[in-house]
Design an enzyme around this catalytic site. Structure first.
Site, PDB file in Angstrom:
ATOM      1  N   LYS A   1      57.788 -39.556  13.363  1.00  0.00           N
ATOM      2  CA  LYS A   1      58.661 -39.822  12.215  1.00  0.00           C
ATOM      3  C   LYS A   1      58.807 -38.540  11.410  1.00  0.00           C
ATOM      4  O   LYS A   1      57.807 -37.935  11.001  1.00  0.00           O
ATOM      5  CB  LYS A   1      58.019 -40.935  11.373  1.00  0.00           C
ATOM      6  CG  LYS A   1      58.938 -41.711  10.478  1.00  0.00           C
ATOM      7  CD  LYS A   1      58.158 -42.906   9.917  1.00  0.00           C
ATOM      8  CE  LYS A   1      58.961 -43.721   8.952  1.00  0.00           C
ATOM      9  NZ  LYS A   1      58.094 -44.724   8.275  1.00  0.00           N
TER      10      LYS A   1
HETATM   11  O1  G3P Z   1      59.644 -48.097   6.062  1.00  0.00           O
HETATM   12  C1  G3P Z   1      59.745 -47.456   4.830  1.00  0.00           C
HETATM   13  C2  G3P Z   1      59.099 -48.296   3.814  1.00  0.00           C
HETATM   14  O2  G3P Z   1      57.714 -48.276   3.987  1.00  0.00           O
HETATM   15  C3  G3P Z   1      59.421 -47.970   2.430  1.00  0.00           C
HETATM   16  O3  G3P Z   1      59.311 -49.155   1.741  1.00  0.00           O
HETATM   17  O4  G3P Z   1      59.044 -50.594  -0.186  1.00  0.00           O
HETATM   18  O5  G3P Z   1      58.002 -48.300  -0.159  1.00  0.00           O
HETATM   19  O6  G3P Z   1      60.466 -48.574  -0.384  1.00  0.00           O
HETATM   20  P1  G3P Z   1      59.213 -49.151   0.166  1.00  0.00           P
END
Ligand code: G3P
Length: 217
Positions: free
Chosen positions: A83
């Protein structure tokens, strides 16, 4: 639609995987921090549980170091997806790593323009962050729709991996507009099973069954 689980919590991954709900896993530095575990050790354990792609994120900022880190992460298991962030250096790293046969997930995508670049750099997955766009009153789902149209217009093979998913509606909307994959926290995936009318219906059946005085088996 493929389901990736957005976590480094191996117990949660096992539970969903046993139900056949897991097509892959995504992690990031914040999720590794949350797990409290060593990145190599926990990622290896995840790769032993799940046969599908497991995203492990580089932390370097320049392309050469991203490539070095990505190659190191890729030694963990054959199903590692490297990634990289959607920066110019991340795109360079994507191009090199994908040309050498590694799966690459380009993350932190917030625009259709960025998604076009990732596809041209050979990304296996592009990760548009729905929730974080919604957080600043932009339309995360519209971005998924836009990328879908653009990728279909030109037959780009990069898969749209809808990320930063915060709700069941995010998942069903992403499915409706044609995301190839969603990645969501285990709690959100599990809450897809919930419906108030299911609970209500079950309570009614329980009450009526008790009145019959019967037993099954
Ligand atoms: O896959 C990306 C994710 O982990 C981000 O999620 O909720 O931290 O914006 P969030």
């Amino acid at each position: 639609m493929k389901f990736f689980v957005d976590t480094a919590d191996t117990a949660a991954i096992r539970e969903l995987n046993d139900l056949g709900m897991v097509d892959g896993v995504t992690t990031n530095p914040s999720l590794i921090l949350k797990s409290g575990r060593d990145i190599i050790e926990v990622t290896k354990e995840i790769c032993d549980i799940v046969t599908g792609p497991v995203s492990a994120e580089v932390v370097a900022k320049d392309a050469a170091d991203m490539i070095r880190e990505g190659k190191h992460l890729a030694t963990i298991a054959p199903n590692i997806t490297v990634k990289v962030p959607l920066t110019w250096d991340g795109l360079k790293a994507c191009k090199v790593l994908s040309s050498e046969g590694h799966m690459v997930n380009v993350t932190l995508c917030f625009s259709a323009a960025q998604a076009i670049l990732a596809a041209k750099a050979g990304a296996t997955f592009i990760s548009p962050f729905i929730g974080r766009l919604d957080d600043i009153n932009l339309d995360g789902m519209q971005l998924i729709e836009d990328i879908r149209v653009i990728y279909d217009n030109y037959d780009f093979k990069t898969e749209i991996l809808a990320a930063s998913i915060r709700s069941v509606n995010h998942i069903t909307d992403a499915a409706r507009v044609g995301a190839d994959v969603i990645t969501a926290p285990p709690s959100v995936i599990k809450s897809m099973a919930n419906h108030i009318l299911t609970d209500k219906g079950l309570a009614q059946f329980d009450a009526d069954w008790a009145k019959t005085g019967q037993k099954i088996g």
